[in-house]
Design a protein around this motif. Structure first.
Motif, mmCIF file in Angstrom:
data_model
loop_
_atom_site.group_PDB
_atom_site.id
_atom_site.type_symbol
_atom_site.label_atom_id
_atom_site.label_comp_id
_atom_site.label_asym_id
_atom_site.label_seq_id
_atom_site.Cartn_x
_atom_site.Cartn_y
_atom_site.Cartn_z
ATOM 1 N N SER A 20 -1.500 -7.860 8.967
ATOM 2 C CA SER A 20 -1.354 -8.439 7.631
ATOM 3 C C SER A 20 -1.230 -7.301 6.623
ATOM 4 N N GLU A 21 -0.887 -7.648 5.393
ATOM 5 C CA GLU A 21 -0.758 -6.639 4.336
ATOM 6 C C GLU A 21 -2.097 -5.934 4.081
ATOM 7 N N ASP A 22 -3.185 -6.706 4.010
ATOM 8 C CA ASP A 22 -4.516 -6.111 3.809
ATOM 9 C C ASP A 22 -4.881 -5.176 4.947
ATOM 10 N N GLU A 25 -2.847 -1.917 4.603
ATOM 11 C CA GLU A 25 -3.377 -1.082 3.511
ATOM 12 C C GLU A 25 -4.655 -0.364 3.946
#
Length: 129
Positions: A20-22, A25
């Motif tokens: 996922s994006e989280d 990151e």
């Protein structure tokens, strides 16, 4: 920083892809720190760690949707490299793993990992072996 044993491999082979994006990151931030020049103390933890905190598969402390598979990855890393649940210098562990790892060991440890075929694990961890 807390790391589970198999994440010693994942942090080496990580190449910007994730769940996922989280997650990406968090992984970007942590791997950038680990790959830097400064020696980093990591606490090897036989449970969920700082990378797991942003993973959508984490269901709770020491609980993942793919718990048995993840625990198996950890067990194999611990057995092959004789690791304990304690503090280490990340760069020293990575060096030890790269020196001792064989192609057969890496395939055994990572058997069933969905990221293994698309990551840089083989190239980075095994080098020219």
């Amino acid at each position: 920083m807390d790391l589970r044993p198999h994440h010693l491999l994942c942090t080496q082979g990580y190449s910007g892809k994730g769940y996922s994006e989280d997650f990406v990151e968090n992984m970007d931030r942590l791997t950038e720190r680990l790959r830097g020049e400064e020696p980093i103390t990591v606490r090897l933890k036989f449970s969920t760690d700082d990378l797991c905190m942003s993973c959508p598969h984490m269901l709770g402390t020491d609980l993942c949707r793919t718990n048995e598979k993840v625990k198996q990855f950890d067990r194999k890393v611990v057995e092959y490299f004789h690791l304990e649940e304690k503090e280490y210098i990340y760069q020293e562990l990575v060096q030890k793993i790269r020196q001792e790892m064989t192609p057969k060991m890496l395939e055994d440890i990572c058997d069933g990992c969905s990221w293994y075929p698309v990551s840089a694990c083989r190239e980075i961890i095994l080098g020219k072996k």
